[in-house]
Design a protein around this motif. Sequence first.
Motif, mmCIF file in Angstrom:
data_model
loop_
_atom_site.group_PDB
_atom_site.id
_atom_site.type_symbol
_atom_site.label_atom_id
_atom_site.label_comp_id
_atom_site.label_asym_id
_atom_site.label_seq_id
_atom_site.Cartn_x
_atom_site.Cartn_y
_atom_site.Cartn_z
ATOM 1 N N PHE A 53 90.033 -7.856 -23.037
ATOM 2 C CA PHE A 53 89.253 -9.082 -23.224
ATOM 3 C C PHE A 53 87.776 -8.760 -23.074
ATOM 4 O O PHE A 53 87.361 -8.228 -22.041
ATOM 5 N N VAL A 54 87.005 -9.075 -24.109
ATOM 6 C CA VAL A 54 85.573 -8.804 -24.085
ATOM 7 C C VAL A 54 84.830 -10.054 -24.529
ATOM 8 O O VAL A 54 85.125 -10.611 -25.591
ATOM 9 N N ALA A 55 83.898 -10.501 -23.717
ATOM 10 C CA ALA A 55 83.062 -11.640 -24.099
ATOM 11 C C ALA A 55 81.829 -11.109 -24.800
ATOM 12 O O ALA A 55 81.353 -10.024 -24.493
ATOM 13 N N TYR A 56 81.330 -11.854 -25.791
ATOM 14 C CA TYR A 56 80.102 -11.416 -26.451
ATOM 15 C C TYR A 56 79.129 -12.571 -26.603
ATOM 16 O O TYR A 56 79.521 -13.732 -26.619
ATOM 17 N N SER A 57 77.877 -12.196 -26.720
ATOM 18 C CA SER A 57 76.826 -13.187 -26.902
ATOM 19 C C SER A 57 76.411 -13.218 -28.366
ATOM 20 O O SER A 57 76.069 -12.182 -28.941
ATOM 21 N N LEU A 58 76.441 -14.406 -28.950
ATOM 22 C CA LEU A 58 76.014 -14.549 -30.337
ATOM 23 C C LEU A 58 74.510 -14.350 -30.487
ATOM 24 O O LEU A 58 74.018 -14.025 -31.557
ATOM 25 N N ASP A 59 73.782 -14.573 -29.408
ATOM 26 C CA ASP A 59 72.327 -14.471 -29.477
ATOM 27 C C ASP A 59 71.836 -13.036 -29.336
ATOM 28 O O ASP A 59 70.957 -12.600 -30.063
ATOM 29 N N SER A 60 72.446 -12.301 -28.401
ATOM 30 C CA SER A 60 71.956 -10.940 -28.141
ATOM 31 C C SER A 60 72.903 -9.876 -28.682
ATOM 32 O O SER A 60 72.558 -8.708 -28.711
ATOM 33 N N ALA A 61 74.111 -10.284 -29.078
ATOM 34 C CA ALA A 61 75.162 -9.359 -29.518
ATOM 35 C C ALA A 61 75.640 -8.465 -28.382
ATOM 36 O O ALA A 61 76.312 -7.470 -28.615
ATOM 37 N N ALA A 62 75.278 -8.808 -27.141
ATOM 38 C CA ALA A 62 75.720 -7.993 -26.001
ATOM 39 C C ALA A 62 77.200 -8.245 -25.730
ATOM 40 O O ALA A 62 77.693 -9.368 -25.866
ATOM 41 N N LEU A 63 77.896 -7.204 -25.361
ATOM 42 C CA LEU A 63 79.295 -7.292 -24.949
ATOM 43 C C LEU A 63 79.356 -7.153 -23.440
ATOM 44 O O LEU A 63 78.590 -6.374 -22.861
ATOM 45 N N SER A 64 80.259 -7.862 -22.804
ATOM 46 C CA SER A 64 80.354 -7.789 -21.347
ATOM 47 C C SER A 64 80.623 -6.348 -20.910
ATOM 48 O O SER A 64 81.496 -5.679 -21.451
ATOM 49 N N ASN A 65 79.870 -5.868 -19.952
ATOM 50 C CA ASN A 65 80.076 -4.550 -19.332
ATOM 51 C C ASN A 65 79.937 -3.371 -20.287
ATOM 52 O O ASN A 65 80.458 -2.306 -20.015
ATOM 53 N N ARG A 66 79.263 -3.557 -21.414
ATOM 54 C CA ARG A 66 79.090 -2.431 -22.345
ATOM 55 C C ARG A 66 77.610 -2.202 -22.595
ATOM 56 O O ARG A 66 76.869 -3.155 -22.828
ATOM 57 N N PRO A 67 77.197 -0.945 -22.605
ATOM 58 C CA PRO A 67 75.788 -0.664 -22.902
ATOM 59 C C PRO A 67 75.511 -0.881 -24.391
ATOM 60 O O PRO A 67 76.427 -0.802 -25.216
ATOM 61 N N MET A 68 74.270 -1.166 -24.714
ATOM 62 C CA MET A 68 73.895 -1.306 -26.126
ATOM 63 C C MET A 68 73.066 -0.096 -26.532
ATOM 64 O O MET A 68 72.107 0.264 -25.860
#
Length: 189
Positions: free
Chosen positions: A11-26
Amino acid sequence: MLLSLKLEDLFVAYSLDSAALSNRPMVKRYLSDLRGSFADAAAYEAALAQGNPLLYEVSAVEPATGDGQLHYGLGILYPGNIGDEYYLTKGHYHTHRPAAEIYIGLKGEGAMVLEDEATGETRLVPLRANSAVYVPGHTAHRTVNTGAEPLVYIGVYPSNAGHDYGAIAKKNFRKIVVQRDGHPVLLDR
Ligand code: F6R
Ligand code: MN
């Protein structure tokens, strides 16, 4: 397999605004990382002399490898242009050439440049919310932002796809996407 995976793999949550994924580096790609990608070298050097903007960011979810497993990544490509050419991703083939990919547009307005490795044949396919793009195997793919807002998308690919950037670094895409009268058009490089 299932029980060896952590909940954050399933299960991974993501932000539509920043495209960040929970607990994952960008992974961040700046203009300086895109040397050689844009057709107008003078416009590229002039833009770089003004600063080194962030062009795009990607984060990946790679929970499992092995036959049949999938990986996916979220991308955010910011709006802008170098000369007439829209901001773009580096683009790549998959190292495992038969590996296809599905892109799902989440936000913003953009397009994908698809180039067949064997024939050089190119297609420009829209990428935007409420739509998906199929990238066949053996196809170089690059994303361009043709709008005024960040372009956000997910790409889903086989876990054994791998990324071959070298082939594009050696021989760029044959076509470029430029703005003409406010609209994207595909031109020969
Ligand atoms: C994965 C994929 C995308 C890209 C992303 C950034 O196979 O196609 O997640 O990785 O759009 O582009 P590149 O990797 O070309 O810098
Ligand atoms: Mn890919």
